[in-house]
Design an enzyme around this catalytic site. Structure first.
Site, PDB file in Angstrom:
ATOM      1  N   ASP A  29       0.041   3.946   6.625  1.00  0.00           N
ATOM      2  CA  ASP A  29      -0.431   5.080   5.840  1.00  0.00           C
ATOM      3  C   ASP A  29      -1.834   4.834   5.300  1.00  0.00           C
ATOM      4  O   ASP A  29      -2.663   5.736   5.257  1.00  0.00           O
ATOM      5  CB  ASP A  29       0.534   5.370   4.686  1.00  0.00           C
ATOM      6  N   ARG A  53      -4.136  -0.264  -0.665  1.00  0.00           N
ATOM      7  CA  ARG A  53      -3.323  -0.526  -1.853  1.00  0.00           C
ATOM      8  C   ARG A  53      -2.084  -1.354  -1.505  1.00  0.00           C
ATOM      9  O   ARG A  53      -1.936  -1.825  -0.384  1.00  0.00           O
ATOM     10  CB  ARG A  53      -2.946   0.789  -2.523  1.00  0.00           C
ATOM     11  N   ASP A  54      -1.198  -1.503  -2.480  1.00  0.00           N
ATOM     12  CA  ASP A  54       0.028  -2.290  -2.275  1.00  0.00           C
ATOM     13  C   ASP A  54       1.075  -1.439  -1.556  1.00  0.00           C
ATOM     14  O   ASP A  54       2.139  -1.145  -2.065  1.00  0.00           O
ATOM     15  CB  ASP A  54       0.566  -2.805  -3.611  1.00  0.00           C
ATOM     16  N   GLU A  55       0.727  -1.083  -0.307  1.00  0.00           N
ATOM     17  CA  GLU A  55       1.610  -0.271   0.532  1.00  0.00           C
ATOM     18  C   GLU A  55       1.360  -0.662   1.983  1.00  0.00           C
ATOM     19  O   GLU A  55       2.070  -1.489   2.530  1.00  0.00           O
ATOM     20  CB  GLU A  55       1.368   1.214   0.275  1.00  0.00           C
ATOM     21  N   ASP A  93       3.896  10.088   8.718  1.00  0.00           N
ATOM     22  CA  ASP A  93       2.475  10.099   9.051  1.00  0.00           C
ATOM     23  C   ASP A  93       2.274   9.944  10.553  1.00  0.00           C
ATOM     24  O   ASP A  93       1.467  10.641  11.172  1.00  0.00           O
ATOM     25  CB  ASP A  93       1.754   8.962   8.320  1.00  0.00           C
ATOM     26  N   TRP A 103      10.294  12.770   8.880  1.00  0.00           N
ATOM     27  CA  TRP A 103       9.883  11.368   8.996  1.00  0.00           C
ATOM     28  C   TRP A 103      10.669  10.712  10.146  1.00  0.00           C
ATOM     29  O   TRP A 103      10.085  10.228  11.101  1.00  0.00           O
ATOM     30  CB  TRP A 103      10.112  10.656   7.658  1.00  0.00           C
ATOM     31  N   GLU A 151      -5.710  11.012   1.375  1.00  0.00           N
ATOM     32  CA  GLU A 151      -4.280  11.251   1.257  1.00  0.00           C
ATOM     33  C   GLU A 151      -4.001  12.604   0.602  1.00  0.00           C
ATOM     34  O   GLU A 151      -3.080  13.318   0.992  1.00  0.00           O
ATOM     35  CB  GLU A 151      -3.635  10.141   0.418  1.00  0.00           C
ATOM     36  N   HIS A 207      -6.212   7.895   4.696  1.00  0.00           N
ATOM     37  CA  HIS A 207      -4.905   8.316   5.185  1.00  0.00           C
ATOM     38  C   HIS A 207      -5.150   9.265   6.343  1.00  0.00           C
ATOM     39  O   HIS A 207      -5.776  10.293   6.167  1.00  0.00           O
ATOM     40  CB  HIS A 207      -4.170   9.087   4.081  1.00  0.00           C
TER      41      HIS A 207
END
Length: 788
Positions: A348, A352-354, A361, A420, A637, A658
């Site tokens: 994505d 960041r912490d992802e 997506d 998804w 995003e 994103h």
């Protein structure tokens, strides 16, 4: 250290592993210094065919006699490690010498055990708590060297590394042997030859400007948001440090800002050895950034600095230009977002912490991805991980590889969302369309069926009613991040039940079609019957007697029209209601993740290309071109990630890289430039040419390097006269399809009768007269919110 030999050997399978997976006893666990394993060995002679097959738990880099093996990054890559572990194979004869040799394999935490998931509930040691390596050096069938417990180990100058964390490197620390190794229990049957393009460095970017902030730190602007790292050269005293922080944007007053990184430290700390000119770039991490803030402690000076993008997307396979520079930049922004988020897994975001492989997506973007780059191996590999992570009842995880499968207590029920999980069918279908790959359809078909049956089971019937709360069985994200419109009167939003039911129809229909292609007639019949039942139920449940969809929003109409869910008797009324949703939003986008890719194609399908153009080209928020005007160099995003007054949206969920909304580029290629693969003759064996004329974009020129050769198409206008130039690749046939209102058409100087026309390989010229839609009607629809 960075002199490399790119000697990746042909990708044949490495059969009959005899090496062991070896763990360095110098390793102290997650978040501690990286380790190495090493071995000295003798060779009587060099045959010239020596090949090294290598993989790791964690990330590795390998050196033979002090020279790096290959130039792949983030190896062995990221898969569902407990079931599938990639290995790489390199020709290494040029690195070997007769007599004594030394091999050293560096190991770090990587995706295996450094933090995954976000701050409130981070997961560590996701697929294991021990880093390790497995390697075999062979000449022909002879094993010259294999990893086993006789290897030695030690700590590295990399004092800490992590995907989100960054890297700490102390150049004063030698990589000295201090311990032995142990062989871990390991089944080599899970090893698979690396299936996708390796992650590599792209051309570096020099800073376009730099300045000192109020605290004396230097901020560098590299002009482009990216996924990668900073490389620099520094001189100074031993013990001096260079610390680098990363950011995507500056805040409203021009100050360095990375609050949206959340708990991802995204930092680099380098301590100098004091040995003269020192060169550094991170080894086992990457960041998403445009800006770097450098703090120097002690006596040191940076003499050179650059940003180095990295990606699995190393070659651009398409181009699009028009008469609107904002649109051209939007396409470029989409490519940069794909590059940054196609690092082993379609993630994505890279900052960041992802940084996770969100299935929603990927499913909306897969078509665009296949135009912009060769995404065949990349997405095939990822779909295989989706199949591994699919739950027994057919639910597909929200993210793949799925960290929650091994540790479900942290994120219970992190799977099963419609829109998804449908990636399990939609992504292979795009691979079939673009590359003619029927094998991936056959391979993934059982998983597709399990998914469709799971969605049906959520409510035990054709109308799907997902539960509202995260973690509940069948929870759906719906039309994620749909703009709300004016705060005084928010715009209506598609309900989760309608969105889920529509997707059940989309995917059951698609799986029925795939079953037909693969020869499973019984399955095709079952899926077609299911789809028909869902379609009839949708009409009963969600369409009123007047032809209005019950949620009366852009996404409902776009998806329903695009997938032929509107009964014939309601089509004309539903068109008017659809247009009214555009008017209520003042001509702006009212769609989220699942609705946005459908919006413009649906407007064109109902005969409103002018309205589609108006929505696409408007430059206010929410809109594709708004972010470009705000200086975006990647896709955001959120539509309002930077608001009209320049303020930054809530940093808790606000990424500036994103790719999902960049899925509009598929429409630019297929709709505006007007070329697409033919589902009846896939892989661009037949190329359908069907342009949508938007006068404001003239002149348009686009190309795509397909598996059958380069496709080109473009058009320009002179008054109401259109000149459409196309090129059919030598390995394909063309099929020209013109809208009925394109009058007086000529093809290569011959009158065109309006029917589909076959085109031979080569260049062709099509001319016709274009009658623009009534602009005053479009303008009115943007202001009036009247329903039919």
């Amino acid at each position: 250290m960075h002199d490399t030999l790119d000697k990746r050997a042909p990708g044949q399978a490495h059969a009959g592993w005899v090496a062991q997976m070896v763990h360095p006893l110098a390793d102290q666990g997650v978040g501690t210094p990286a380790s190495f394993i090493s071995k000295q060995f003798d060779l009587a002679s060099i045959a010239g065919d020596e090949v090294l097959a290598i993989s790791a738990l964690g990330l590795y880099r390998c050196f033979i006699n002090g020279k790096r093996v290959g130039d792949d990054l983030m190896t062995p890559g990221w898969t569902s490690y407990d079931a599938r572990l990639s290995y790489q194979t390199y020709a290494v004869a040029d690195l070997l010498v007769p007599g004594q040799n030394r091999i050293e394999i560096w190991l770090a935490d990587g995706w295996l055990r450094s933090q995954l998931m976000w701050g409130g509930h981070p997961i560590f040691n996701t697929w294991g708590d021990k880093i390790a390596a497995i390697a075999e050096l062979r000449s022909g069938e002879n094993a010259l060297l294999v990893t086993d417990a006789s290897w030695q180990s030690g700590a590295l100058p990399i004092r800490k590394s992590g995907i989100y964390f960054g890297e700490v490197f102390d150049a004063r620390v030698p990589a000295a042997v201090s311990s032995g190794t142990e062989a871990l229990p390991f089944d080599p049957a899970i090893l698979v030859a690396h299936e996708t393009t390796p992650v590599r460095e792209l051309a570096p970017l020099a800073p376009i400007k730099s300045w000192a902030d109020a605290e004396g730190r230097t901020v560098y602007d590299f002009s482009q948001n990216m996924g990668g790292y900073v490389a620099f050269t520094v001189t100074g005293d031993a013990g001096a440090t260079v610390s680098i922080e990363h950011a995507e944007v500056l805040d409203q007053d021009g100050t360095f800002y990375n609050g949206n990184y959340r708990t991802a430290e995204a930092r680099i700390d380098y301590t100098l050895a004091g040995t003269g000119e020192e060169h550094y770039r991170p080894h086992f991490t990457f960041q998403g950034f445009r800006y770097a803030r450098v703090t120097i402690t002690g006596n040191a000076r940076i003499t050179a600095i650059e940003a180095v993008p990295i990606s699995s997307v190393t070659e651009v396979k398409a181009s699009f230009t028009s008469g609107n520079k904002l649109v051209d930049r939007l396409v470029l922004n989409t490519l940069w977002s794909q590059r940054a988020n196609f690092i082993e897994v379609p993630t994505d975001c890279p900052q960041r912490d992802e940084r996770l492989g969100w299935t929603g997506d990927a499913q909306v973007f897969a078509g665009t991805a296949c135009y912009l780059a060769d995404s065949h191996g990349f997405l095939t590999k990822w779909i295989r991980d989706v199949m591994v992570d699919q739950r027994e009842d057919g639910a597909v995880p929200h993210v793949v590889p799925d960290p929650t499968r091994m540790q479900p207590e942290h994120y219970p029920g992190f799977f099963g969302s419609t829109g998804w999980g449908d990636a399990i069918a939609i992504v292979p279908w795009q691979l079939y369309l673009h590359y003619g790959d029927a094998a991936i359809l056959r391979e993934a078909l059982p998983a597709m069926v399990k998914w469709v049956d799971f969605v049906w089971s959520i409510s035990d019937g054709p109308i799907v009613n997902p539960p509202r709360f995260w973690g509940a069985r069948g929870f759906s994200f719906g039309d994620w991040l749909q703009p709300k419109g004016p705060s005084a009167k928010p715009l209506p939003t598609i309900g989760d039940d309608a969105a889920a039911t529509i997707y059940l129809f989309i995917t059951s229909s698609l799986v029925g079609r795939i079953a037909t292609i693969t020869g499973d007639k019984a399955l095709a019949s079952r899926m077609e019957k299911m789809a028909a039942e869902v379609k009839a139920a949708f009409a009963r449940e969600f369409i009123t007697a007047s032809g209005r969809l019950c949620y009366d929003d852009q996404t409902s109409y776009a998806l329903a029209f695009l997938h032929d869910l509107i009964p014939a008797e309601h089509v004309e009324a539903a068109k008017r209601y659809f247009k009214s949703t555009i008017g209520r939003s003042e001509g702006r986008i009212g769609t989220g993740f699942i609705g946005t890719p459908a919006l413009l194609p649906a407007l064109v399908k109902i005969g409103e290309p002018g309205l589609a153009a108006s929505v696409f080209l408007q430059e206010e928020v929410p809109g594709w071109l708004y972010q470009v005007k705000k200086g975006a160099t990647t896709i955001w995003e959120r539509w309002d990630a930077i608001q009209a007054d320049g303020s930054i949206y809530n940093p808790q969920m606000n990424s500036y890289n994103h790719y999902a909304y960049g899925a509009v580029c598929q429409w630019l290629f297929e709709g505006v430039a007007g070329f697409r693969p033919d589902a009846n003759d896939p892989g661009f064996a037949t190329v359908v040419f069907e342009p949508t004329i938007i006068p404001e974009l003239s002149p348009v020129a686009a190309s795509h390097d397909s598996k059958n050769g380069t496709i080109r198409a473009g058009w320009s206008m002179d008054g109401d006269k259109v000149r459409y130039e196309i090129e059919v690749p030598q390995g394909a046939r063309g099929l020209l399809r013109l809208a009925p209102d394109y009058r007086d058409a000529m093809v290569d100087g011959q009158p065109h009768n309006g029917a589909d026309r076959e085109l031979a390989p080569g260049k062709h010229l099509v001319t016709f007269t274009y009658a623009a839609p009534q602009r005053e009607e479009i303008a009115a629809s943007r202001v009036n919110a009247r329903t039919p």
